[in-house]
Every structure is written in structure tokens, then in C-alpha cells.
Design a protein around this motif. Structure first.
Motif, PDB file in Angstrom:
ATOM      1  N   ARG A 246      -5.369   1.800  -8.418  1.00 57.19           N
ATOM      2  CA  ARG A 246      -5.829   2.958  -7.654  1.00 57.19           C
ATOM      3  C   ARG A 246      -7.324   2.915  -7.309  1.00 57.19           C
ATOM      4  O   ARG A 246      -7.849   3.869  -6.769  1.00 57.19           O
ATOM      5  CB  ARG A 246      -5.515   4.235  -8.426  1.00 57.19           C
TER       6      ARG A 246
ATOM      7  N   ARG B 117       0.856  -1.191   0.000  1.00 54.69           N
ATOM      8  CA  ARG B 117       0.000   0.000   0.000  1.00 54.69           C
ATOM      9  C   ARG B 117       0.885   1.231   0.000  1.00 54.69           C
ATOM     10  O   ARG B 117       1.860   1.322   0.749  1.00 54.69           O
ATOM     11  CB  ARG B 117      -0.892   0.012   1.243  1.00 54.69           C
TER      12      ARG B 117
ATOM     13  N   TYR C 102      -2.806   3.936  -3.310  1.00 56.86           N
ATOM     14  CA  TYR C 102      -2.656   2.973  -4.394  1.00 56.86           C
ATOM     15  C   TYR C 102      -2.028   1.713  -3.814  1.00 56.86           C
ATOM     16  O   TYR C 102      -1.515   1.707  -2.694  1.00 56.86           O
ATOM     17  CB  TYR C 102      -1.783   3.536  -5.531  1.00 56.86           C
ATOM     18  N   TYR C 103      -2.079   0.646  -4.570  1.00 58.97           N
ATOM     19  CA  TYR C 103      -1.409  -0.600  -4.201  1.00 58.97           C
ATOM     20  C   TYR C 103      -0.486  -0.995  -5.336  1.00 58.97           C
ATOM     21  O   TYR C 103      -0.890  -0.977  -6.504  1.00 58.97           O
ATOM     22  CB  TYR C 103      -2.419  -1.726  -3.947  1.00 58.97           C
ATOM     23  N   THR C 104       0.746  -1.334  -4.990  1.00 52.28           N
ATOM     24  CA  THR C 104       1.682  -1.863  -5.971  1.00 52.28           C
ATOM     25  C   THR C 104       1.443  -3.363  -6.034  1.00 52.28           C
ATOM     26  O   THR C 104       1.368  -4.039  -5.001  1.00 52.28           O
ATOM     27  CB  THR C 104       3.136  -1.565  -5.564  1.00 52.28           C
TER      28      THR C 104
ATOM     29  N   ARG D 193       3.319  -2.335 -11.628  1.00 50.52           N
ATOM     30  CA  ARG D 193       1.996  -1.768 -11.909  1.00 50.52           C
ATOM     31  C   ARG D 193       1.318  -1.395 -10.609  1.00 50.52           C
ATOM     32  O   ARG D 193       1.450  -2.088  -9.598  1.00 50.52           O
ATOM     33  CB  ARG D 193       1.160  -2.792 -12.674  1.00 50.52           C
ATOM     34  N   LYS D 194       0.588  -0.291 -10.639  1.00 50.69           N
ATOM     35  CA  LYS D 194      -0.152   0.164  -9.465  1.00 50.69           C
ATOM     36  C   LYS D 194      -1.635   0.165  -9.784  1.00 50.69           C
ATOM     37  O   LYS D 194      -2.023   0.433 -10.925  1.00 50.69           O
ATOM     38  CB  LYS D 194       0.274   1.584  -9.079  1.00 50.69           C
TER      39      LYS D 194
END
Length: 170
Positions: free
Chosen positions: A112, A87, A101-103, A109-110
Motif C-alpha cells: 500500500r 493495481r 494498493y498493488y497485489t 499479499r498487498k
């Protein structure tokens, strides 16, 4: 540097801290994972100094709440970030709010929004099979404490708002 300058630095979280429910002193939490564990159960199991190894309410605070840095206060009881994901939070240049966002596990890639998580899980069923669900992701963002925002930042002063104001003045 102007807040709308494209080369302006992005602000991100550099330290995690939690306030003791007994003495109200701030304690630095060494990792994001430990912080998320505390935050996840905060309402039913409030943090106290003794939960930090070698620390008690008698010890001085690890950090003081002041305006030497910008403080943000997270919501309690957010879900733990699933294993392999990370996160992230960024502060908008105009300090009007933060974005979450989360990777993804592949690191390049993220996502959102929940719809993007759902799409990723559909494309990568091994995560769904491992028990990862859209509900494990929360895009709620911490509250920026206005009294700690740098004095030279005009909060909410996006270039779009300035352009609109300029057009209205003409």
C-alpha cells in the motif's frame, strides 16, 4: 446498513470507461489492462472513439454519466502496472476517498506504499533484475465524483469522527 457497520460491503471498481476527446461520449473499456494503457498515454495521445474497435463518434455512448453508479475519475499518465502485479482500488465505506494498493505476483499479499514495494523488491531481486522499479507503482487515487455518491451515504462520516462529536457534545 450504516457506513460504519463492520459488515458493510466494500466498494470496488466494476467497470472502466474513458471519455472521447472529440464527442465527449463515454466508452466502456473491456479490461483493466486496456484502460491502464489508455490512461498511461492520455495526455500525449488522447482517447477518441475510433480507437475502440468498431466504434465511432456517430455511435451512441456505451454508458451515460449519471448517479445510477458512483463514478471516479482517474489521473492521466500514471505508470503501467508491471507485469505480474495488479493495481487495485477500494472506496472507503464513508466515501471520503479511495485507497490504492498493488497485489503482488504471488497473489496473497498487498502493498500500500512505496516503502512496501521497495522491501518486496529487496526480498525478491528477480523483479529488480527484470526491470521493475518502485517508480512503476503509483498510489495516487481517483477523485470520487460527489454528485454520484449514493444519497444514503454520509460522506466522511467515519465512526472516529462521530465518536469525537459525541464526546464534544457531552
Amino acid at each position: 446498513m450504516k457506513p460504519d457497520d463492520k459488515s458493510a460491503p466494500r466498494f470496488s471498481i466494476s467497470m472502466f470507461a474513458v471519455q472521447c476527446g472529440t464527442c465527449f461520449k463515454w466508452r466502456v473499456i473491456p479490461t483493466q489492462e486496456e484502460y491502464e494503457t489508455i490512461r498511461h498515454t492520455f495526455t500525449e495521445d488522447p482517447f477518441i472513439c475510433e480507437k475502440k474497435s468498431g466504434t465511432s463518434c456517430e455511435d451512441p455512448a456505451d454508458i451515460e454519466y449519471d448517479n445510477t453508479r458512483t463514478w471516479v475519475v482517474d489521473k492521466p499518465n500514471l505508470p503501467m502496472t508491471p507485469s505480474g502485479f495488479k493495481r487495485g482500488l477500494t472506496v472507503r465505506k464513508d466515501f471520503s476517498r479511495m485507497d490504492a494498493y498493488y497485489t503482488l505476483p504471488n497473489g496473497n499479499r498487498k502493498v500500500r506504499a512505496p516503502a512496501e514495494v521497495e522491501k518486496f523488491l529487496e526480498e525478491n531481486p528477480k523483479y529488480k533484475e527484470a526491470g521493475v522499479a518502485v517508480s512503476d507503482f503509483n498510489f495516487a487515487t481517483p477523485k470520487i465524483m460527489e454528485d454520484t455518491i449514493p444519497a444514503d451515504i454520509e460522506v466522511g462520516s467515519s465512526s472516529k469522527k462521530r465518536k469525537m462529536a459525541k464526546t464534544e457534545d457531552e
